[in-house]
Design a protein around this motif. Structure first.
Motif, PDB file in Angstrom:
ATOM      1  N   LEU A  21     -38.776  -6.299  -0.231  1.00  0.00           N
ATOM      2  CA  LEU A  21     -37.922  -5.392   0.534  1.00  0.00           C
ATOM      3  C   LEU A  21     -37.547  -5.996   1.881  1.00  0.00           C
ATOM      4  N   ASP A  22     -38.487  -6.712   2.514  1.00  0.00           N
ATOM      5  CA  ASP A  22     -38.171  -7.413   3.761  1.00  0.00           C
ATOM      6  C   ASP A  22     -37.039  -8.416   3.539  1.00  0.00           C
ATOM      7  N   ALA A  23     -37.053  -9.122   2.417  1.00  0.00           N
ATOM      8  CA  ALA A  23     -35.996 -10.093   2.112  1.00  0.00           C
ATOM      9  C   ALA A  23     -34.648  -9.401   1.971  1.00  0.00           C
ATOM     10  N   ILE A  24     -34.631  -8.248   1.339  1.00  0.00           N
ATOM     11  CA  ILE A  24     -33.381  -7.478   1.208  1.00  0.00           C
ATOM     12  C   ILE A  24     -32.913  -7.030   2.585  1.00  0.00           C
ATOM     13  N   ARG A  26     -33.523  -8.404   5.502  1.00  0.00           N
ATOM     14  CA  ARG A  26     -33.022  -9.555   6.254  1.00  0.00           C
ATOM     15  C   ARG A  26     -31.629  -9.966   5.800  1.00  0.00           C
ATOM     16  N   SER A  27     -31.348  -9.857   4.522  1.00  0.00           N
ATOM     17  CA  SER A  27     -30.026 -10.255   4.033  1.00  0.00           C
ATOM     18  C   SER A  27     -28.966  -9.183   4.298  1.00  0.00           C
ATOM     19  N   SER A  28     -29.392  -7.953   4.537  1.00  0.00           N
ATOM     20  CA  SER A  28     -28.449  -6.846   4.725  1.00  0.00           C
ATOM     21  C   SER A  28     -28.184  -6.517   6.183  1.00  0.00           C
ATOM     22  N   ILE A  29     -29.131  -6.838   7.069  1.00  0.00           N
ATOM     23  CA  ILE A  29     -29.027  -6.476   8.480  1.00  0.00           C
ATOM     24  C   ILE A  29     -29.101  -7.755   9.302  1.00  0.00           C
ATOM     25  N   ALA A  30     -28.172  -7.886  10.239  1.00  0.00           N
ATOM     26  CA  ALA A  30     -28.064  -9.121  11.024  1.00  0.00           C
ATOM     27  C   ALA A  30     -29.285  -9.374  11.911  1.00  0.00           C
ATOM     28  N   SER A  31     -29.959  -8.341  12.362  1.00  0.00           N
ATOM     29  CA  SER A  31     -31.090  -8.517  13.275  1.00  0.00           C
ATOM     30  C   SER A  31     -32.284  -9.120  12.552  1.00  0.00           C
ATOM     31  N   TRP A  57     -37.006  -3.471  16.256  1.00  0.00           N
ATOM     32  CA  TRP A  57     -36.176  -4.225  15.321  1.00  0.00           C
ATOM     33  C   TRP A  57     -34.723  -3.789  15.506  1.00  0.00           C
ATOM     34  N   GLY A  58     -33.870  -4.730  15.801  1.00  0.00           N
ATOM     35  CA  GLY A  58     -32.442  -4.457  15.828  1.00  0.00           C
ATOM     36  C   GLY A  58     -32.021  -3.384  16.807  1.00  0.00           C
ATOM     37  N   GLY A  59     -32.664  -3.325  17.973  1.00  0.00           N
ATOM     38  CA  GLY A  59     -32.295  -2.338  18.975  1.00  0.00           C
ATOM     39  C   GLY A  59     -32.986  -1.001  18.822  1.00  0.00           C
TER      40      GLY A  59
END
Length: 153
Positions: A21-24, A26-31, A57-59
């Motif tokens: 799920l972390d890999a998904i 990372r590929s879906s969210i730029a942060s 994470w991501g703001g």
């Protein structure tokens, strides 16, 4: 043929699912700046009085757990821990926080500290509910000075 195996504790499966799920994510969210967050409150002897764990994470900051030793409750330690977490989340460049709590834990605590309930999961065990909160952060709390990390006093 697919086999389904039902069990209880499966750390290997939990680790694998989290990694996938972390890999998904990372590929879906730029942060790619996910960072754990922890704050401990201890007495002079080093005994744990309370703490917070979470992430940024991501703001966005997230509070996973906030706990205060029962004999310390009602003395402002929870407020100080929350303020310290919000300050650290701000310091990391985030402008919002999310948290979820059960109805028998602390929904009133989060309401009192400016969190808005954005959802509720009803029909949890024994008629309880899970409350989901969000808060926009705009200022640093005076209770914890920028750059100070210990929660004292």
């Amino acid at each position: 043929m697919t086999t389904l195996l039902t069990g209880q504790d499966d750390p290997e499966l939990e680790r694998r699912l989290s990694d996938e799920l972390d890999a998904i994510n990372r590929s879906s969210i730029a942060s790619d700046d996910e960072t754990p967050l922890s704050i401990r409150a201890t007495d002079d002897a080093g005994t744990l009085l309370g703490g917070i764990t979470g992430w940024t994470w991501g703001g966005c900051g997230g509070i996973a757990s906030l706990w205060v030793e029962p004999d310390q409750r009602g003395r402002g330690l929870g407020r100080r821990l929350l303020a310290a977490a919000e300050d650290e989340i701000l310091r990391r460049g985030c402008d919002r926080v999310v948290v979820a709590t059960m109805s028998f834990h602390a929904p009133g605590f989060y309401h009192r500290h400016g969190y808005q309930e954005v959802g509720r999961t009803p029909e949890m065990p024994d008629g309880t509910a899970k409350h989901h909160f969000h808060k926009r952060l705009v200022t640093v709390h005076p209770a914890v000075h920028a750059g100070a990390s210990p929660v004292t006093g």
